[in-house]
Design a protein around this motif. Structure first.
Motif, PDB file in Angstrom:
ATOM      1  N   VAL A   1     131.468  35.624  66.515  1.00  0.00           N
ATOM      2  CA  VAL A   1     131.682  34.221  66.842  1.00  0.00           C
ATOM      3  C   VAL A   1     131.664  34.091  68.362  1.00  0.00           C
ATOM      4  CG1 VAL A   1     133.292  32.288  66.697  1.00  0.00           C
ATOM      5  CG2 VAL A   1     133.064  33.865  64.778  1.00  0.00           C
ATOM      6  N   ALA A   2     130.875  33.154  68.883  1.00  0.00           N
ATOM      7  CA  ALA A   2     130.787  32.939  70.327  1.00  0.00           C
ATOM      8  C   ALA A   2     132.113  32.384  70.841  1.00  0.00           C
ATOM      9  CB  ALA A   2     129.658  31.986  70.647  1.00  0.00           C
ATOM     10  N   LYS A   3     132.605  32.982  71.920  1.00  0.00           N
ATOM     11  CA  LYS A   3     133.867  32.547  72.492  1.00  0.00           C
ATOM     12  C   LYS A   3     133.702  31.244  73.276  1.00  0.00           C
ATOM     13  CE  LYS A   3     137.721  34.177  75.264  1.00  0.00           C
ATOM     14  NZ  LYS A   3     138.319  35.308  75.954  1.00  0.00           N
ATOM     15  N   TYR A   4     132.520  31.064  73.864  1.00  0.00           N
ATOM     16  CA  TYR A   4     132.264  29.877  74.684  1.00  0.00           C
ATOM     17  C   TYR A   4     131.161  29.047  74.042  1.00  0.00           C
ATOM     18  CZ  TYR A   4     134.879  32.705  77.962  1.00  0.00           C
ATOM     19  OH  TYR A   4     135.848  33.469  78.541  1.00  0.00           O
ATOM     20  N   ASP A   5     131.330  27.736  74.089  1.00  0.00           N
ATOM     21  CA  ASP A   5     130.312  26.866  73.494  1.00  0.00           C
ATOM     22  C   ASP A   5     129.051  26.841  74.368  1.00  0.00           C
ATOM     23  OD1 ASP A   5     130.746  25.042  75.618  1.00  0.00           O
ATOM     24  OD2 ASP A   5     132.181  23.899  74.445  1.00  0.00           O
ATOM     25  N   GLN A   6     127.997  26.311  73.824  1.00  0.00           N
ATOM     26  CA  GLN A   6     126.692  26.304  74.492  1.00  0.00           C
ATOM     27  C   GLN A   6     126.759  25.576  75.834  1.00  0.00           C
ATOM     28  OE1 GLN A   6     124.074  27.995  73.507  1.00  0.00           O
ATOM     29  NE2 GLN A   6     122.789  27.311  75.181  1.00  0.00           N
ATOM     30  N   GLU A   7     127.477  24.471  75.892  1.00  0.00           N
ATOM     31  CA  GLU A   7     127.593  23.696  77.129  1.00  0.00           C
ATOM     32  C   GLU A   7     128.249  24.520  78.233  1.00  0.00           C
ATOM     33  OE1 GLU A   7     129.783  19.658  78.772  1.00  0.00           O
ATOM     34  OE2 GLU A   7     129.533  19.933  76.624  1.00  0.00           O
ATOM     35  N   THR A   8     129.306  25.249  77.895  1.00  0.00           N
ATOM     36  CA  THR A   8     129.996  26.081  78.877  1.00  0.00           C
ATOM     37  C   THR A   8     129.088  27.202  79.363  1.00  0.00           C
ATOM     38  OG1 THR A   8     132.122  25.584  77.854  1.00  0.00           O
ATOM     39  CG2 THR A   8     132.025  27.536  79.259  1.00  0.00           C
ATOM     40  N   ARG A   9     128.358  27.830  78.463  1.00  0.00           N
ATOM     41  CA  ARG A   9     127.432  28.901  78.862  1.00  0.00           C
ATOM     42  C   ARG A   9     126.347  28.370  79.793  1.00  0.00           C
ATOM     43  NH1 ARG A   9     128.089  30.371  73.269  1.00  0.00           N
ATOM     44  NH2 ARG A   9     126.072  29.469  72.777  1.00  0.00           N
ATOM     45  N   GLU A  10     125.789  27.209  79.460  1.00  0.00           N
ATOM     46  CA  GLU A  10     124.747  26.615  80.306  1.00  0.00           C
ATOM     47  C   GLU A  10     125.293  26.244  81.678  1.00  0.00           C
ATOM     48  OE1 GLU A  10     123.215  23.380  77.990  1.00  0.00           O
ATOM     49  OE2 GLU A  10     122.128  24.726  76.632  1.00  0.00           O
ATOM     50  N   ARG A  11     126.494  25.696  81.715  1.00  0.00           N
ATOM     51  CA  ARG A  11     127.115  25.325  82.990  1.00  0.00           C
ATOM     52  C   ARG A  11     127.366  26.557  83.849  1.00  0.00           C
ATOM     53  NH1 ARG A  11     133.083  23.016  84.142  1.00  0.00           N
ATOM     54  NH2 ARG A  11     132.732  22.440  86.298  1.00  0.00           N
ATOM     55  N   ALA A  12     127.872  27.606  83.225  1.00  0.00           N
ATOM     56  CA  ALA A  12     128.152  28.839  83.963  1.00  0.00           C
ATOM     57  C   ALA A  12     126.870  29.413  84.554  1.00  0.00           C
ATOM     58  CB  ALA A  12     128.827  29.859  83.047  1.00  0.00           C
ATOM     59  N   LEU A  13     125.809  29.434  83.776  1.00  0.00           N
ATOM     60  CA  LEU A  13     124.535  29.950  84.280  1.00  0.00           C
ATOM     61  C   LEU A  13     123.991  29.103  85.413  1.00  0.00           C
ATOM     62  CD1 LEU A  13     122.645  31.039  81.047  1.00  0.00           C
ATOM     63  CD2 LEU A  13     123.423  32.495  82.913  1.00  0.00           C
ATOM     64  N   ARG A  14     124.049  27.783  85.247  1.00  0.00           N
ATOM     65  CA  ARG A  14     123.555  26.890  86.298  1.00  0.00           C
ATOM     66  C   ARG A  14     124.332  27.099  87.589  1.00  0.00           C
ATOM     67  NH1 ARG A  14     125.672  22.335  87.745  1.00  0.00           N
ATOM     68  NH2 ARG A  14     126.736  21.997  85.762  1.00  0.00           N
ATOM     69  N   LEU A  15     125.661  27.144  87.491  1.00  0.00           N
ATOM     70  CA  LEU A  15     126.493  27.350  88.677  1.00  0.00           C
ATOM     71  C   LEU A  15     126.236  28.713  89.309  1.00  0.00           C
ATOM     72  CD1 LEU A  15     129.847  25.832  87.412  1.00  0.00           C
ATOM     73  CD2 LEU A  15     128.376  24.908  89.207  1.00  0.00           C
ATOM     74  N   TYR A  16     126.038  29.717  88.485  1.00  0.00           N
ATOM     75  CA  TYR A  16     125.759  31.066  88.976  1.00  0.00           C
ATOM     76  C   TYR A  16     124.477  31.079  89.811  1.00  0.00           C
ATOM     77  CZ  TYR A  16     124.122  35.889  88.899  1.00  0.00           C
ATOM     78  OH  TYR A  16     123.627  37.112  89.255  1.00  0.00           O
ATOM     79  N   TYR A  17     123.393  30.554  89.242  1.00  0.00           N
ATOM     80  CA  TYR A  17     122.118  30.561  89.957  1.00  0.00           C
ATOM     81  C   TYR A  17     122.164  29.694  91.216  1.00  0.00           C
ATOM     82  CZ  TYR A  17     120.012  33.150  86.157  1.00  0.00           C
ATOM     83  OH  TYR A  17     119.715  34.121  85.241  1.00  0.00           O
ATOM     84  N   GLU A  18     122.870  28.570  91.160  1.00  0.00           N
ATOM     85  CA  GLU A  18     123.022  27.724  92.344  1.00  0.00           C
ATOM     86  C   GLU A  18     123.808  28.448  93.432  1.00  0.00           C
ATOM     87  OE1 GLU A  18     124.857  24.103  91.027  1.00  0.00           O
ATOM     88  OE2 GLU A  18     123.003  23.359  90.103  1.00  0.00           O
ATOM     89  N   THR A  19     124.863  29.144  93.039  1.00  0.00           N
ATOM     90  CA  THR A  19     125.695  29.858  94.000  1.00  0.00           C
ATOM     91  C   THR A  19     124.913  30.968  94.682  1.00  0.00           C
ATOM     92  OG1 THR A  19     127.700  29.352  92.755  1.00  0.00           O
ATOM     93  CG2 THR A  19     127.826  31.196  94.291  1.00  0.00           C
TER      94      THR A  19
END
Length: 49
Positions: free
Chosen positions: A3-21
């Motif tokens: 079972v995924a611990k984080y929902d799809q929106e959270t995963r997408e946000r984390a990736l976007r913020l990571y690449y931006e950073t």
């Protein structure tokens, strides 16, 4: 079945913020993971995958 611990929106946000950073702050990959992990209360090791 895993079972995924984080929902799809959270995963997408984390990736976007990571690449931006990495791009904008000229941060190292590990530094970006620590920063985003702290912001979103996600273990930085989780962001490594």
């Amino acid at each position: 079945m895993t079972v995924a611990k984080y929902d799809q929106e959270t995963r997408e946000r984390a990736l976007r913020l990571y690449y931006e950073t990495v791009a904008e702050d000229d941060a190292t990959k590990s530094g970006a993971r620590r920063k985003i992990g702290g912001m979103l209360d996600i273990n930085p090791v989780t962001l490594h995958n």
